[in-house]
Design a protein around this motif. Sequence first.
Motif, PDB file in Angstrom:
ATOM      1  N   PRO A  46       9.933  10.875  -1.648  1.00 44.85           N
ATOM      2  CA  PRO A  46       9.150   9.691  -2.072  1.00 44.85           C
ATOM      3  C   PRO A  46       8.538   8.935  -0.894  1.00 44.85           C
ATOM      4  CG  PRO A  46      11.229   9.808  -3.268  1.00 44.85           C
ATOM      5  CD  PRO A  46      11.289  10.880  -2.216  1.00 44.85           C
ATOM      6  N   GLU A  47       9.283   8.820   0.205  1.00 44.20           N
ATOM      7  CA  GLU A  47       8.739   8.115   1.372  1.00 44.20           C
ATOM      8  C   GLU A  47       7.594   8.913   1.998  1.00 44.20           C
ATOM      9  OE1 GLU A  47       8.997   5.185   2.431  1.00 44.20           O
ATOM     10  OE2 GLU A  47       8.164   5.300   4.470  1.00 44.20           O
ATOM     11  N   GLU A  48       7.788  10.231   2.133  1.00 47.31           N
ATOM     12  CA  GLU A  48       6.734  11.048   2.761  1.00 47.31           C
ATOM     13  C   GLU A  48       5.455  11.044   1.927  1.00 47.31           C
ATOM     14  OE1 GLU A  48       8.017  14.843   4.315  1.00 47.31           O
ATOM     15  OE2 GLU A  48       9.649  13.928   5.479  1.00 47.31           O
ATOM     16  N   MET A  49       5.602  10.857   0.615  1.00 45.40           N
ATOM     17  CA  MET A  49       4.445  10.737  -0.267  1.00 45.40           C
ATOM     18  C   MET A  49       3.523   9.595   0.178  1.00 45.40           C
ATOM     19  SD  MET A  49       4.588  12.624  -3.212  1.00 45.40           S
ATOM     20  CE  MET A  49       5.808  12.366  -4.466  1.00 45.40           C
ATOM     21  N   ARG A  50       4.093   8.538   0.687  1.00 50.78           N
ATOM     22  CA  ARG A  50       3.302   7.354   1.063  1.00 50.78           C
ATOM     23  C   ARG A  50       2.349   7.646   2.218  1.00 50.78           C
ATOM     24  NH1 ARG A  50       7.034   2.116   1.474  1.00 50.78           N
ATOM     25  NH2 ARG A  50       4.943   1.199   1.533  1.00 50.78           N
ATOM     26  N   PHE A  51       2.592   8.763   2.930  1.00 50.60           N
ATOM     27  CA  PHE A  51       1.735   9.085   4.085  1.00 50.60           C
ATOM     28  C   PHE A  51       0.394   9.699   3.672  1.00 50.60           C
ATOM     29  CE2 PHE A  51       4.250   8.106   7.869  1.00 50.60           C
ATOM     30  CZ  PHE A  51       5.389   7.651   7.235  1.00 50.60           C
ATOM     31  N   ALA A  52       0.169   9.796   2.356  1.00 50.37           N
ATOM     32  CA  ALA A  52      -1.180  10.138   1.887  1.00 50.37           C
ATOM     33  C   ALA A  52      -2.155   9.029   2.318  1.00 50.37           C
ATOM     34  CB  ALA A  52      -1.180  10.286   0.370  1.00 50.37           C
ATOM     35  N   ASP A  53      -1.615   7.847   2.571  1.00 41.74           N
ATOM     36  CA  ASP A  53      -2.431   6.712   3.018  1.00 41.74           C
ATOM     37  C   ASP A  53      -2.458   6.690   4.554  1.00 41.74           C
ATOM     38  OD1 ASP A  53      -3.520   4.305   3.736  1.00 41.74           O
ATOM     39  OD2 ASP A  53      -1.996   3.061   2.732  1.00 41.74           O
ATOM     40  N   PRO A  54      -3.606   7.001   5.164  1.00 36.10           N
ATOM     41  CA  PRO A  54      -3.662   7.071   6.634  1.00 36.10           C
ATOM     42  C   PRO A  54      -3.279   5.758   7.318  1.00 36.10           C
ATOM     43  CG  PRO A  54      -5.622   8.075   5.684  1.00 36.10           C
ATOM     44  CD  PRO A  54      -4.895   7.411   4.554  1.00 36.10           C
ATOM     45  N   ALA A  55      -3.559   4.630   6.661  1.00 34.19           N
ATOM     46  CA  ALA A  55      -3.211   3.339   7.278  1.00 34.19           C
ATOM     47  C   ALA A  55      -1.696   3.180   7.355  1.00 34.19           C
ATOM     48  CB  ALA A  55      -3.822   2.190   6.472  1.00 34.19           C
ATOM     49  N   TYR A  56      -0.994   3.657   6.312  1.00 36.11           N
ATOM     50  CA  TYR A  56       0.471   3.592   6.344  1.00 36.11           C
ATOM     51  C   TYR A  56       1.013   4.518   7.443  1.00 36.11           C
ATOM     52  CZ  TYR A  56       5.326   3.434   4.806  1.00 36.11           C
ATOM     53  OH  TYR A  56       6.692   3.261   4.768  1.00 36.11           O
ATOM     54  N   ALA A  57       0.435   5.718   7.542  1.00 31.84           N
ATOM     55  CA  ALA A  57       0.868   6.676   8.581  1.00 31.84           C
ATOM     56  C   ALA A  57       0.714   6.052   9.967  1.00 31.84           C
ATOM     57  CB  ALA A  57       0.048   7.959   8.465  1.00 31.84           C
ATOM     58  N   GLU A  58      -0.398   5.377  10.174  1.00 34.59           N
ATOM     59  CA  GLU A  58      -0.664   4.763  11.477  1.00 34.59           C
ATOM     60  C   GLU A  58       0.340   3.641  11.768  1.00 34.59           C
ATOM     61  OE1 GLU A  58      -4.773   3.498  11.875  1.00 34.59           O
ATOM     62  OE2 GLU A  58      -4.166   2.122  13.473  1.00 34.59           O
ATOM     63  N   GLU A  59       0.620   2.857  10.723  1.00 30.19           N
ATOM     64  CA  GLU A  59       1.555   1.732  10.914  1.00 30.19           C
ATOM     65  C   GLU A  59       2.954   2.246  11.260  1.00 30.19           C
ATOM     66  OE1 GLU A  59       4.585  -0.835   9.896  1.00 30.19           O
ATOM     67  OE2 GLU A  59       3.796  -0.171   7.972  1.00 30.19           O
ATOM     68  N   VAL A  60       3.416   3.257  10.537  1.00 32.70           N
ATOM     69  CA  VAL A  60       4.778   3.770  10.786  1.00 32.70           C
ATOM     70  C   VAL A  60       4.847   4.503  12.137  1.00 32.70           C
ATOM     71  CG1 VAL A  60       6.631   5.279   9.965  1.00 32.70           C
ATOM     72  CG2 VAL A  60       5.331   3.896   8.332  1.00 32.70           C
ATOM     73  N   ALA A  61       3.794   5.235  12.479  1.00 30.13           N
ATOM     74  CA  ALA A  61       3.798   5.924  13.784  1.00 30.13           C
ATOM     75  C   ALA A  61       3.954   4.894  14.906  1.00 30.13           C
ATOM     76  CB  ALA A  61       2.516   6.741  13.960  1.00 30.13           C
ATOM     77  N   GLY A  62       3.209   3.810  14.833  1.00 32.27           N
ATOM     78  CA  GLY A  62       3.304   2.771  15.862  1.00 32.27           C
ATOM     79  C   GLY A  62       4.690   2.154  15.916  1.00 32.27           C
ATOM     80  N   ARG A  63       5.236   1.880  14.721  1.00 29.38           N
ATOM     81  CA  ARG A  63       6.578   1.287  14.654  1.00 29.38           C
ATOM     82  C   ARG A  63       7.608   2.264  15.237  1.00 29.38           C
ATOM     83  NH1 ARG A  63       9.051   0.529   8.877  1.00 29.38           N
ATOM     84  NH2 ARG A  63       6.862   0.235   8.382  1.00 29.38           N
ATOM     85  N   TYR A  64       7.462   3.546  14.898  1.00 23.80           N
ATOM     86  CA  TYR A  64       8.388   4.554  15.404  1.00 23.80           C
ATOM     87  C   TYR A  64       8.332   4.622  16.944  1.00 23.80           C
ATOM     88  CZ  TYR A  64      10.220   8.777  17.196  1.00 23.80           C
ATOM     89  OH  TYR A  64      10.901   9.633  18.006  1.00 23.80           O
ATOM     90  N   PHE A  65       7.119   4.690  17.518  1.00 31.05           N
ATOM     91  CA  PHE A  65       7.009   4.806  18.984  1.00 31.05           C
ATOM     92  C   PHE A  65       7.614   3.591  19.667  1.00 31.05           C
ATOM     93  CE2 PHE A  65       3.417   7.860  18.208  1.00 31.05           C
ATOM     94  CZ  PHE A  65       4.058   8.954  18.770  1.00 31.05           C
ATOM     95  N   ASP A  66       7.381   2.418  19.110  1.00 28.09           N
ATOM     96  CA  ASP A  66       7.915   1.215  19.743  1.00 28.09           C
ATOM     97  C   ASP A  66       9.446   1.207  19.688  1.00 28.09           C
ATOM     98  OD1 ASP A  66       5.376   0.567  20.429  1.00 28.09           O
ATOM     99  OD2 ASP A  66       5.057  -0.836  18.776  1.00 28.09           O
ATOM    100  N   LEU A  67      10.003   1.665  18.568  1.00 28.41           N
ATOM    101  CA  LEU A  67      11.467   1.760  18.473  1.00 28.41           C
ATOM    102  C   LEU A  67      12.008   2.802  19.455  1.00 28.41           C
ATOM    103  CD1 LEU A  67      11.900   1.510  14.609  1.00 28.41           C
ATOM    104  CD2 LEU A  67      13.049   0.061  16.305  1.00 28.41           C
ATOM    105  N   ALA A  68      11.363   3.960  19.498  1.00 31.78           N
ATOM    106  CA  ALA A  68      11.850   5.033  20.385  1.00 31.78           C
ATOM    107  C   ALA A  68      11.834   4.564  21.839  1.00 31.78           C
ATOM    108  CB  ALA A  68      10.993   6.284  20.200  1.00 31.78           C
ATOM    109  N   LEU A  69      10.735   3.938  22.259  1.00 26.72           N
ATOM    110  CA  LEU A  69      10.634   3.463  23.645  1.00 26.72           C
ATOM    111  C   LEU A  69      11.667   2.379  23.939  1.00 26.72           C
ATOM    112  CD1 LEU A  69       6.768   3.510  24.008  1.00 26.72           C
ATOM    113  CD2 LEU A  69       8.372   4.703  25.531  1.00 26.72           C
ATOM    114  N   ALA A  70      11.907   1.506  22.974  1.00 23.69           N
ATOM    115  CA  ALA A  70      12.914   0.451  23.170  1.00 23.69           C
ATOM    116  C   ALA A  70      14.304   1.055  23.370  1.00 23.69           C
ATOM    117  CB  ALA A  70      12.921  -0.498  21.975  1.00 23.69           C
ATOM    118  N   HIS A  71      14.499   2.271  22.873  1.00 23.16           N
ATOM    119  CA  HIS A  71      15.778   2.967  23.042  1.00 23.16           C
ATOM    120  C   HIS A  71      15.757   3.931  24.230  1.00 23.16           C
ATOM    121  CE1 HIS A  71      16.342   1.443  18.919  1.00 23.16           C
ATOM    122  NE2 HIS A  71      17.632   1.580  19.145  1.00 23.16           N
TER     123      HIS A  71
END
Length: 420
Positions: free
Chosen positions: A95-120
């Motif tokens: 269900p979550e991966e389904m939401r990535f049909a929306d490119p804006a959502y994909a972009e938002e989560v990618a940015g959030r993921y990179f910022d979390l990864a770098l913070a770690h």
Amino acid sequence: MANLLLGQVLSFEGDLFAGGSARVDEALLIEDGRVLAVGPAARLRALRPGARVTDYGRDLISAGFIDAHVHFPQTAIIASWGKRLIDWLNSYTFPEEMRFADPAYAEEVAGRYFDLALAHGTTSMCSYATIHPASVEAFFDGAAARGLRVFAGKTCMDRNAPEGLRDTAQSAYDDSKRLLEKWHGVGRLSYVITPRFSPTSTPEQLAALGALWREYPDCLMQTHLSEQTDEIEWVRSLFPQARDYLDTYETQGLLREGAVYGHAIHLTPRERARLAEAGASLVHCPTSNTFIGSGLFDMGLAGSLRVGLATDTGGGSSFSMLRTMAAAYEVAQLRGQALHPSQLWWLATCGSARALRCEDRIGNLSPGMEADVVVVNLASTGAIEQATRRAESLWEQVFPTVMMGDDRAIRAVWVAGRPR
Ligand code: GUN
Ligand code: ZN
């Protein structure tokens, strides 16, 4: 301009599961995005008298962590309760991966993921995207904007996934090829051919991706292998002709050097022998393997295979490679093996780089390597600080951070020679 970093600079020589060793130096000299030298501070100052100096005191200066298996689209569903693998995929992941049909959502989560990864403290990662090509674009755009060396590919599934999350053998081939030609080798980005796992790909899709891999042999290919016993039973029923789980990949051209298999817990003797013979890589995902209840990876495999370490976010329960090292230690203890902290640190840096076949570029601080650096405070909490007071060696100083550290321990991160 050159940068001189002072602290406890950690580097490795050789394979720490085959007689290699760790060393500590006083200083790290960086220039043009690469490591110029490691050694005594005075010698490095003399090499570049004009270098900007950053003194990190007693902090540990290491190559940045490399997360060798992660699903960035699962960032938001980390720590989802109560399911084992197949139910977890159907209840939370799909269900979550389904939401990535929306490119804006994909972009938002990618940015959030990179910022979390770098913070770690994670400076490189090998990620699955979703079946949507736009999710790959979002990931590579986000990585390029931050200057990161990353690996990723479109996840391919043409069966046993919900409507909206299925491609076909042909579209998986076409989309993967187009993305590969657009992104592979551009800057620090590498495309990875990515069938999710045998249960969600028909033999025709696996064969199509095997054919694509033959056309682009220097790419990596990533997938999952023998994570849970129910999954292995399912593979047996879906592929009645196959000798074992690995065979479902092997017969379609998806086993050779550059194959990166996540989990690989419940392997048969034939699978172990073939993996070693073929020069494949395995990725140990210990927080995921305990969180989803999959099993205990055999670190004994590190002697004969390239083994990397990974969070497997969001099946894994943390973005932190420190938490992941702690889980690897605990899993090995349950199998009667005490991994040394130097081996755990090596796995999270050099080991993952070797698994991704980029150990000539990242994962270690030696001259010529790309300057992705994490600076770790070895007394980041009261509990850790008091445990280090009696330390008589570097590794006694480091081990409490390995076992109890998290993003609070990350003092600084440098990417390609620049501070973040
Ligand atoms: N097997 C197939 N897909 C997945 C996934 O997304 N996470 C984990 N842990 N295992 C998988
Ligand atoms: Zn995974």
